[in-house]
Motif scaffolding. Structure first.
Motif, PDB file in Angstrom:
ATOM      1  N   VAL A  26      13.415  59.319  33.769  1.00 22.80           N
ATOM      2  CA  VAL A  26      13.654  59.360  35.212  1.00 22.80           C
ATOM      3  C   VAL A  26      12.879  60.519  35.816  1.00 22.80           C
ATOM      4  CG1 VAL A  26      15.944  58.315  35.006  1.00 22.80           C
ATOM      5  CG2 VAL A  26      15.725  60.809  34.992  1.00 22.80           C
ATOM      6  N   ASP A  85      15.287  64.321  40.684  1.00 22.58           N
ATOM      7  CA  ASP A  85      16.347  63.891  41.605  1.00 22.58           C
ATOM      8  C   ASP A  85      16.865  62.486  41.330  1.00 22.58           C
ATOM      9  OD1 ASP A  85      16.032  66.343  42.984  1.00 22.58           O
ATOM     10  OD2 ASP A  85      14.406  65.486  44.181  1.00 22.58           O
ATOM     11  N   VAL A  86      16.593  61.942  40.161  1.00 26.18           N
ATOM     12  CA  VAL A  86      17.126  60.627  39.787  1.00 26.18           C
ATOM     13  C   VAL A  86      18.196  60.822  38.719  1.00 26.18           C
ATOM     14  CG1 VAL A  86      16.609  58.344  38.833  1.00 26.18           C
ATOM     15  CG2 VAL A  86      14.972  59.453  40.355  1.00 26.18           C
ATOM     16  N   ASP A  87      19.300  60.103  38.868  1.00 29.51           N
ATOM     17  CA  ASP A  87      20.441  60.219  37.959  1.00 29.51           C
ATOM     18  C   ASP A  87      20.037  59.883  36.521  1.00 29.51           C
ATOM     19  OD1 ASP A  87      22.894  60.262  36.721  1.00 29.51           O
ATOM     20  OD2 ASP A  87      23.837  58.783  38.047  1.00 29.51           O
ATOM     21  N   LYS A  88      20.236  60.850  35.599  1.00 28.24           N
ATOM     22  CA  LYS A  88      19.874  60.630  34.191  1.00 28.24           C
ATOM     23  C   LYS A  88      20.759  59.578  33.523  1.00 28.24           C
ATOM     24  CE  LYS A  88      17.700  65.093  33.128  1.00 28.24           C
ATOM     25  NZ  LYS A  88      17.522  65.500  34.535  1.00 28.24           N
ATOM     26  N   ALA A  89      21.873  59.225  34.167  1.00 24.40           N
ATOM     27  CA  ALA A  89      22.753  58.191  33.607  1.00 24.40           C
ATOM     28  C   ALA A  89      22.071  56.826  33.574  1.00 24.40           C
ATOM     29  CB  ALA A  89      24.045  58.110  34.410  1.00 24.40           C
ATOM     30  N   LEU A  90      20.961  56.672  34.300  1.00 30.08           N
ATOM     31  CA  LEU A  90      20.224  55.412  34.277  1.00 30.08           C
ATOM     32  C   LEU A  90      19.502  55.182  32.952  1.00 30.08           C
ATOM     33  CD1 LEU A  90      18.602  55.310  37.857  1.00 30.08           C
ATOM     34  CD2 LEU A  90      20.307  53.726  36.946  1.00 30.08           C
ATOM     35  N   LYS A 116      19.784  52.015  30.515  1.00 35.67           N
ATOM     36  CA  LYS A 116      20.312  50.842  31.213  1.00 35.67           C
ATOM     37  C   LYS A 116      19.279  49.715  31.224  1.00 35.67           C
ATOM     38  CE  LYS A 116      24.154  52.849  32.662  1.00 35.67           C
ATOM     39  NZ  LYS A 116      25.498  52.431  32.172  1.00 35.67           N
ATOM     40  N   ALA A 157      13.735  54.041  41.741  1.00 39.87           N
ATOM     41  CA  ALA A 157      15.100  53.911  41.238  1.00 39.87           C
ATOM     42  C   ALA A 157      15.965  53.095  42.185  1.00 39.87           C
ATOM     43  CB  ALA A 157      15.702  55.299  41.029  1.00 39.87           C
TER      44      ALA A 157
END
Length: 326
Positions: free
Chosen positions: A73, A76-81, A84, A103
């Motif tokens: 990522v 500023d992009v959520d690492k939880a992605l 997925k 994203a």
């Protein structure tokens, strides 16, 4: 990373070739996706020819839609992605082992949907459902389309049926009727028969045809105009005949017809985010339930890009040709 690229515009089967390209790094707001499968769309091939609305800087990696796993990522992009399984469409360079995408544009894929269906979940089906919305018709209304056995045509017919909208599905050869029947699509009429318009009128009875989708152009446009009811809407979606729309002024004047063009990229870009989410949610639900089927004709390893393109261009396909990258 392995990539299918072209450094000139031309015949896709000739100019596309396998090459090693640098691994892309996601910019702010983007993610990087490890590609599982990517479809070959007609608009991808027109892009390679240099004849589409978007013209890439060369050398360019082909492809515009894919399913894959997020593997990095940007800021500023959520690492939880990361990890997925997602679908990205309306992007560039998906015919590669990895590509980047915004994203905000990602569509998470539920486990019930296969990789094969997910790979083609957005571009053509989203065009179809957006087109159905564009027609502004309601349950019980009659609409008509030509080139009904194309990818968008089949999906549009299945979506219309699921919404209770009656659709006449025109094909150019008798065998096309059986192709549609295999997908549970009825109201099919072959324009190869001399009395095909009479068959259409017998199907609809006294009901007017509210809207028509023209994917052919040429004289086929006039056939649709002739069948439309008062204040009908004729939408130009494609030009398979390679000729300008030929429409007699009589139908336009005396039926007070409206003629509009539809380009999915423009429609999608102007669509409010909430409406886009609603339509994608409906697509996922209908694909998961089997109401909308997204078949695959064949899947080729990216090393066989030339053969994959030839297969995609072959007539009589029943599904999408996919490229395997994982």
């Amino acid at each position: 990373m392995r990539s299918a690229i072209h450094d000139v515009f031309g015949d896709p089967a000739s100019v596309l070739y396998l090459a090693d390209m640098p691994l892309p790094e996601p910019a702010a707001g983007d993610v990087r996706i490890r590609t599982i499968l990517s479809p070959i769309h007609n608009h991808d091939l027109w892009t390679v020819r240099g004849a589409y609305g978007y013209k890439p800087v060369l050398p360019a990696i082909g492809g515009s839609e894919a399913v894959g796993f997020v593997d990095a990522v940007g800021p500023d992009v959520d690492k939880a992605l990361i990890g997925k399984r997602v679908v990205a469409a309306g992007v560039h360079g998906t015919w590669a082992e990895q590509f980047t995408a915004p994203a905000a544009s990602l569509v998470p894929v539920p486990d019930v949907i296969s990789d094969e269906a997910a790979a083609q979940l957005i571009a053509m089906p989203f065009s179809a459902i957006s087109l159905l919305e564009f027609l502004n018709v309601e349950r019980g209304d009659w609409i008509i389309q030509n080139a009904a056995n194309g990818a968008v045509g089949k999906t549009l017919a299945m979506l219309a049926h699921s919404r209770g909208i009656h659709m006449i599905n025109l094909v150019r050869r008798d065998g096309g009727i059986d192709e549609l029947s295999a997908f549970g699509i009825g109201n099919a009429v072959s324009t190869a028969a001399p009395d095909w318009k009479a068959k259409v009128r017998a199907m609809i009875g006294d009901a007017p045809i509210r809207a028509a989708v023209d994917s052919v152009g040429g004289v086929a446009s006039n056939d649709l105009a002739d069948l439309l009811g008062e204040n009908g809407l004729l939408v130009s979606f494609g030009t398979a005949a390679g000729k300008p729309m030929q429409i007699a002024s009589r139908a336009v004047i005396f039926k007070q017809l409206t003629i509009k063009g539809f380009w999915g990229i423009k429609i999608s870009a102007a669509m409010p985010a909430e409406e886009r989410r609603r339509l994608i949610s409906e697509l996922i639900t209908r694909v998961a339930s089997g109401e909308v089927k997204l078949p695959v004709e064949a899947a080729y390893d990216i090393t066989d890009i030339s053969e994959a393109v030839k297969s995609s261009l072959a007539p009589g396909k029943t599904g999408k040709v996919l490229l395997k990258l994982l």
